[in-house]
Design a protein around this motif. Structure first.
Motif, PDB file in Angstrom:
ATOM      1  N   LEU A 293       1.136  -9.912  -9.727  1.00 37.66           N
ATOM      2  CA  LEU A 293       0.129  -8.948  -9.292  1.00 37.66           C
ATOM      3  C   LEU A 293       0.769  -7.729  -8.633  1.00 37.66           C
ATOM      4  O   LEU A 293       0.377  -6.584  -8.874  1.00 37.66           O
ATOM      5  CB  LEU A 293      -0.845  -9.611  -8.320  1.00 37.66           C
ATOM      6  CG  LEU A 293      -1.804 -10.648  -8.909  1.00 37.66           C
ATOM      7  CD1 LEU A 293      -2.529 -11.383  -7.798  1.00 37.66           C
ATOM      8  CD2 LEU A 293      -2.803  -9.974  -9.835  1.00 37.66           C
ATOM      9  N   ALA A 294       1.778  -7.986  -7.806  1.00 39.67           N
ATOM     10  CA  ALA A 294       2.407  -6.884  -7.071  1.00 39.67           C
ATOM     11  C   ALA A 294       3.261  -6.002  -7.955  1.00 39.67           C
ATOM     12  O   ALA A 294       3.467  -4.823  -7.650  1.00 39.67           O
ATOM     13  CB  ALA A 294       3.266  -7.451  -5.939  1.00 39.67           C
ATOM     14  N   PRO A 300      -3.073  -0.364  -7.065  1.00 40.40           N
ATOM     15  CA  PRO A 300      -2.287  -0.807  -5.911  1.00 40.40           C
ATOM     16  C   PRO A 300      -3.145  -1.176  -4.711  1.00 40.40           C
ATOM     17  O   PRO A 300      -2.661  -1.811  -3.780  1.00 40.40           O
ATOM     18  CB  PRO A 300      -1.389   0.396  -5.611  1.00 40.40           C
ATOM     19  CG  PRO A 300      -2.116   1.566  -6.177  1.00 40.40           C
ATOM     20  CD  PRO A 300      -2.824   1.050  -7.399  1.00 40.40           C
ATOM     21  N   ASN A 301      -4.406  -0.796  -4.740  1.00 47.68           N
ATOM     22  CA  ASN A 301      -5.303  -1.133  -3.626  1.00 47.68           C
ATOM     23  C   ASN A 301      -6.143  -2.375  -3.902  1.00 47.68           C
ATOM     24  O   ASN A 301      -7.044  -2.697  -3.129  1.00 47.68           O
ATOM     25  CB  ASN A 301      -6.222   0.055  -3.332  1.00 47.68           C
ATOM     26  CG  ASN A 301      -5.444   1.263  -2.808  1.00 47.68           C
ATOM     27  OD1 ASN A 301      -4.660   1.137  -1.879  1.00 47.68           O
ATOM     28  ND2 ASN A 301      -5.656   2.417  -3.429  1.00 47.68           N
ATOM     29  N   PRO A 330      -0.346  -1.860  -0.723  1.00 44.86           N
ATOM     30  CA  PRO A 330      -1.436  -1.560   0.231  1.00 44.86           C
ATOM     31  C   PRO A 330      -2.545  -2.601   0.272  1.00 44.86           C
ATOM     32  O   PRO A 330      -3.107  -2.864   1.334  1.00 44.86           O
ATOM     33  CB  PRO A 330      -1.975  -0.212  -0.276  1.00 44.86           C
ATOM     34  CG  PRO A 330      -0.866   0.380  -1.078  1.00 44.86           C
ATOM     35  CD  PRO A 330      -0.142  -0.757  -1.689  1.00 44.86           C
ATOM     36  N   GLY A 331      -2.854  -3.230  -0.868  1.00 43.61           N
ATOM     37  CA  GLY A 331      -3.986  -4.148  -0.902  1.00 43.61           C
ATOM     38  C   GLY A 331      -3.667  -5.570  -0.486  1.00 43.61           C
ATOM     39  O   GLY A 331      -4.572  -6.409  -0.414  1.00 43.61           O
ATOM     40  N   LEU A 332      -2.384  -5.872  -0.223  1.00 50.66           N
ATOM     41  CA  LEU A 332      -1.968  -7.245   0.054  1.00 50.66           C
ATOM     42  C   LEU A 332      -1.982  -7.558   1.543  1.00 50.66           C
ATOM     43  O   LEU A 332      -1.437  -6.807   2.358  1.00 50.66           O
ATOM     44  CB  LEU A 332      -0.564  -7.490  -0.504  1.00 50.66           C
ATOM     45  CG  LEU A 332       0.098  -8.823  -0.152  1.00 50.66           C
ATOM     46  CD1 LEU A 332      -0.728  -9.996  -0.704  1.00 50.66           C
ATOM     47  CD2 LEU A 332       1.523  -8.872  -0.679  1.00 50.66           C
ATOM     48  N   ARG A 333      -2.620  -8.685   1.893  1.00 52.46           N
ATOM     49  CA  ARG A 333      -2.580  -9.230   3.249  1.00 52.46           C
ATOM     50  C   ARG A 333      -2.029 -10.642   3.186  1.00 52.46           C
ATOM     51  O   ARG A 333      -2.168 -11.330   2.186  1.00 52.46           O
ATOM     52  CB  ARG A 333      -3.979  -9.286   3.865  1.00 52.46           C
ATOM     53  CG  ARG A 333      -4.661  -7.960   4.060  1.00 52.46           C
ATOM     54  CD  ARG A 333      -6.097  -8.197   4.499  1.00 52.46           C
ATOM     55  NE  ARG A 333      -6.154  -9.082   5.673  1.00 52.46           N
ATOM     56  CZ  ARG A 333      -7.137  -9.946   5.901  1.00 52.46           C
ATOM     57  NH1 ARG A 333      -8.128 -10.091   5.032  1.00 52.46           N
ATOM     58  NH2 ARG A 333      -7.122 -10.700   6.983  1.00 52.46           N
ATOM     59  N   ALA A 334      -1.421 -11.074   4.280  1.00 54.03           N
ATOM     60  CA  ALA A 334      -0.933 -12.444   4.381  1.00 54.03           C
ATOM     61  C   ALA A 334      -1.386 -13.047   5.697  1.00 54.03           C
ATOM     62  O   ALA A 334      -1.308 -12.406   6.744  1.00 54.03           O
ATOM     63  CB  ALA A 334       0.592 -12.482   4.282  1.00 54.03           C
TER      64      ALA A 334
END
Length: 417
Positions: A293-294, A300-301, A330-334
């Protein structure tokens, strides 16, 4: 040949019998089969034989098959899962004849006179009805495998420690040919000789990186011992995982299969959110999905939430890698859950939440993106973890087709060896 209506009635009438005696039948079946055909040890997982998981799984499958003998569409996902694993072990049509002989013989041994000629013939017909479906599907999978239809030698190009228990193995084909692509989330089978057993054993390991044409990567947890409900069972370290960690060196050769598996990232140029939920070594196929995905997302959002649970920071793999991706995408959170933080682990720095990953600890729209009905959920980890997360998501009215579970091991649960 299809079963007759009378045979269908007979099979359905045996459901209570399988509920009571199924595990005994399958235990006898495996014992007799492997004693008479020791070469099949190369296919069957010895650990799952010792801990009873494989006989229980087969008993459950027989029970389900008898229950839905007149509505086999219900079993289609389970059949696909089994066929994918069979293909990764290069099961051949002729082996179904051997299984038929010993399965019917085990039924006779356990049930005695209750297995009348009519019941025997009904189960023989039922067995071949299912076997022919599986042989056809597995044949199709072999055709789709780019002429890679047998074990293939790979060299361990690199070993990299990802945590205190998980090591990555970078595998390159000895023949130097370009590798076929795979669907992010799929697995390969890896086969090595186990000196303690004096025969080959194979295990399925998720590919833990996005597709590359020159190497595959797997990330393997070193298993401490055999889990068994039988107090007489002698515990020992996981055969294959410990060989990989302790004895396989860079430059050594292993044999692996073409990638297979029914757990993978949905195809298409979609922009809907994706939530990746894992516990322990269950993060490996999700790292493959995340990396894909990355690296190739058109938007990218696009919202991606990587949620992972581990005992503490030292047992958490790929923490620096995911942190780096989070800073770039930018759209990735962990979000990290920790059940047993060390004295050095600080909440808010090394982990986010104390305890196991639980859906009720996550915010519906902010963490789970429930405000978008197209959000997909990919889940991998221990059995209880996956079933609990699935149940909780369904309770929040998430559609079942949006929830994907990795169930590649015996009986639909990933093996830990």
């Amino acid at each position: 040949m299809a079963l007759t209506p009378e045979q269908v009635k007979i099979i359905k009438a045996t459901v209570p019998v399988l509920k009571d005696h199924g595990a005994t039948i399958t235990t006898v079946f495996y014992k007799n089969l492997l004693e008479a055909n020791p070469e099949l040890h190369n296919i069957f997982n010895t650990v799952d034989q010792v801990n009873g998981q494989q006989p229980r799984a087969l008993a459950g499958a027989l029970f389900a098959y008898a229950t839905y003998i007149d509505d086999l569409g219900v079993l289609a996902p389970a059949v696909e899962l089994i066929c994918q694993k069979h293909a990764s072990l290069y099961v051949q049509p002729g082996q179904y004849d051997v299984v038929a002989t010993f399965l019917l013989a085990a039924m006779k041994e356990v049930l005695g006179d209750a297995l009348t000629p009519e019941v025997h013939d009904a189960w023989a017909a039922a067995y071949w009805q299912l076997a022919n479906i599986m042989i056809k599907r597995e044949s199709d999978l072999y055709v789709e495998s780019d002429n890679w239809i047998d074990w293939r030698e790979f060299i361990v190009d690199k070993k990299t420690a990802e945590s205190d228990l998980i090591t990555s193995f970078y595998l390159k084909p000895v023949d130097g040919k370009l590798l076929p692509t795979f669907l992010p989330g799929q697995y390969i089978s890896l086969q090595v000789f186990v000196p303690e057993l004096n025969y080959l054993q194979a295990r399925q390991y998720s590919l833990s990186d996005r597709p590359h044409s020159d190497y595959y990567r797997i990330s393997v947890k070193k298993e401490a011992g055999l889990s068994s409900s039988d107090p007489a069972t002698v515990a020992h370290p996981g055969y294959v995982s410990n060989i990989l960690h302790d004895f396989i060196k860079e430059g050594d050769k292993v044999r692996i299969s073409h990638p297979f598996g029914d757990f993978f990232l949905t195809k298409g140029e979609n922009a809907h959110p994706v939530v990746l939920l894992s516990a322990g070594v269950g993060l490996t196929p999700l790292i493959s999905i995340l990396n894909t995905l990355a690296s190739s997302a058109p938007n990218p959002n696009r919202k991606i939430h990587f949620i992972h649970g581990s005992h503490n920071t030292s047992s958490r793999a790929f923490k620096d890698h995911v942190k780096k991706l989070s800073s770039e995408y930018p759209g990735l959170r962990a979000t990290y859950f920790t059940t047993d933080p060390s004295a050095e682990d600080k909440q808010g720095v090394d982990y986010d939440r104390l305890g196991h990953v639980e859906i009720n600890k996550l915010v519906a729209n902010n963490d789970l993106y429930l405000d978008n009905s197209n959000t997909e959920y990919y889940i991998c980890g221990p059995n209880n973890f996956m079933t609990d997360v699935q149940k909780a998501l369904k309770a929040l009215h998430v559609s079942g087709d949006k929830i994907k579970l990795e169930l590649f091991g015996t009986g639909g649960i990933a093996t830990v060896d």
